[in-house]
Design an enzyme around this catalytic site. Structure first.
Site, PDB file in Angstrom:
ATOM      1  N   VAL A   1       2.472   1.999  -3.373  1.00 13.17           N
ATOM      2  CA  VAL A   1       1.557   2.595  -4.340  1.00 13.17           C
ATOM      3  C   VAL A   1       1.104   3.987  -3.898  1.00 13.17           C
ATOM      4  O   VAL A   1       1.008   4.913  -4.709  1.00 13.17           O
ATOM      5  CB  VAL A   1       0.330   1.680  -4.550  1.00 13.17           C
ATOM      6  CG1 VAL A   1      -0.727   2.369  -5.411  1.00 13.17           C
ATOM      7  CG2 VAL A   1       0.759   0.368  -5.193  1.00 13.17           C
ATOM      8  N   GLU A   2       0.827   4.140  -2.607  1.00 10.97           N
ATOM      9  CA  GLU A   2       0.301   5.405  -2.103  1.00 10.97           C
ATOM     10  C   GLU A   2       1.301   6.545  -2.214  1.00 10.97           C
ATOM     11  O   GLU A   2       0.966   7.644  -2.661  1.00 10.97           O
ATOM     12  CB  GLU A   2      -0.127   5.255  -0.634  1.00 10.97           C
ATOM     13  CG  GLU A   2      -1.350   4.384  -0.407  1.00 10.97           C
ATOM     14  CD  GLU A   2      -2.652   5.097  -0.752  1.00 10.97           C
ATOM     15  OE1 GLU A   2      -2.622   6.291  -1.121  1.00 10.97           O
ATOM     16  OE2 GLU A   2      -3.709   4.463  -0.659  1.00 10.97           O
ATOM     17  N   SER A   3       2.536   6.314  -1.771  1.00  8.74           N
ATOM     18  CA  SER A   3       3.481   7.427  -1.641  1.00  8.74           C
ATOM     19  C   SER A   3       4.885   7.130  -2.139  1.00  8.74           C
ATOM     20  O   SER A   3       5.722   8.035  -2.155  1.00  8.74           O
ATOM     21  CB  SER A   3       3.570   7.851  -0.178  1.00  8.74           C
ATOM     22  OG  SER A   3       4.164   6.810   0.601  1.00  8.74           O
TER      23      SER A   3
ATOM     24  N   MET B   1       0.828  -1.203   0.000  1.00  5.76           N
ATOM     25  CA  MET B   1       0.000   0.000   0.000  1.00  5.76           C
ATOM     26  C   MET B   1       0.866   1.258   0.000  1.00  5.76           C
ATOM     27  O   MET B   1       0.613   2.203  -0.754  1.00  5.76           O
ATOM     28  CB  MET B   1      -0.924  -0.008   1.221  1.00  5.76           C
ATOM     29  CG  MET B   1      -1.987  -1.090   1.173  1.00  5.76           C
ATOM     30  SD  MET B   1      -3.027  -1.088   2.654  1.00  5.76           S
ATOM     31  CE  MET B   1      -3.948   0.448   2.411  1.00  5.76           C
TER      32      MET B   1
END
Length: 201
Positions: A104-106, A101
Site C-alpha cells: 500500500v505504501e509504495s 504495508m
C-alpha cells in the site's frame, strides 16, 4: 477474482486496451498455472504475477501515502522478500503485515517519494527515519528495518491492536492518542487502515 482462459484472449485484451486509451479499465495480471493453463486475474498471485494491463488514470487510486512510483511492481523481488522476513523475525512481526504495508505504501518501489516527503518502501518520514537511525531512507534494508522497528513499537504502545498501530504509522501515534485511542478522523488514515488490512487478511 481469478479466471483461467485461453492464451489468445490475452492478446485481445492487450490490443483492446491499446486502441482505447481513453477508457478506464482495471489492472489485469497474467501467468500460467501448474497445469499449464493461462491465468488472468485482477490481483497478483503466484499463478498470475505479470502485470498485463495497468489501470488507466481514470480508474487508478494512488497509494494512501500518495507515493510517486515510476511503475507498478506486481511480483515481490526476492531480495526484498528476504529483507522483510529478516526484519519481521528480528522484531517479532508477521512478515505478511509488512508486505501488506509496503504494497500500500509504495508498491515495492524503493525510490517512492510522496508529496509530504515520505520515502522508500515503507514511506518513512524524515523525522521517523532519524528517530530510528536511518541514514538513507531509500536504502531498502535500512528502510524496512526502521519501518519494522516502528511497527513493533506502535504495537506495544497500542497493546497489540494492529489497526491502531497502522493508524499510528500513517498519522502519527499522537493523533491516535488524541482521538481517544481510535483511528483518527483523517480521510487518508480512514482509507489507509482498511486497505492495508485487506491486503494483510
Amino acid at each position: 477474482m481469478k479466471i483461467k482462459i485461453p492464451p489468445f484472449f490475452i492478446l485481445s485484451c492487450w490490443v483492446a486496451a491499446s486502441i482505447a486509451p481513453g477508457i478506464a479499465y482495471a489492472q489485469i495480471y497474467s501467468g500460467t498455472s501448474a497445469a499449464g493453463t493461462v491465468v488472468l486475474s485482477n490481483f497478483s498471485s503466484p499463478e498470475a504475477r505479470v502485470l498485463l494491463i495497468a489501470p488507466s488514470r481514470g480508474g487508478y487510486e494512488a497509494p494512501a501515502s500518495t507515493a510517486v512510483a515510476s511503475k507498478s511492481i506486481s511480483a515481490i523481488p526476492s531480495a526484498f522478500k528476504e529483507m522483510i522476513e529478516d526484519a519481521a523475525r528480528q522484531h517479532d512481526l508477521d512478515p505478511n503485515l509488512l508486505h501488506a504495508m509496503i504494497k500500500v505504501e509504495s508498491g515495492y518501489n524503493p525510490q517512492a517519494l510522496s508529496a509530504k516527503g515520505a520515502r522508500g518502501l515503507m514511506q518513512l518520514m524524515p523525522d521517523t527515519a532519524r528517530r530510528f537511525g536511518v541514514s538513507d531512507a531509500f536504502n531498502p534494508k535500512e528502510n524496512i528495518r526502521a519501518g519494522a522497528e516502528y511497527v513493533q513499537w506502535l504495537l506495544k504502545l497500542f497493546q497489540g491492536d494492529v489497526e491502531l498501530a497502522l493508524a499510528g504509522y500513517n498519522a502519527g501515534e499522537q493523533a491516535v492518542i488524541r482521538a481517544g485511542y481510535r483511528i483518527p478522523n483523517y480521510g487518508e488514515t480512514q482509507k489507509y487502515v482498511p486497505k492495508v488490512m485487506a491486503h494483510y487478511k
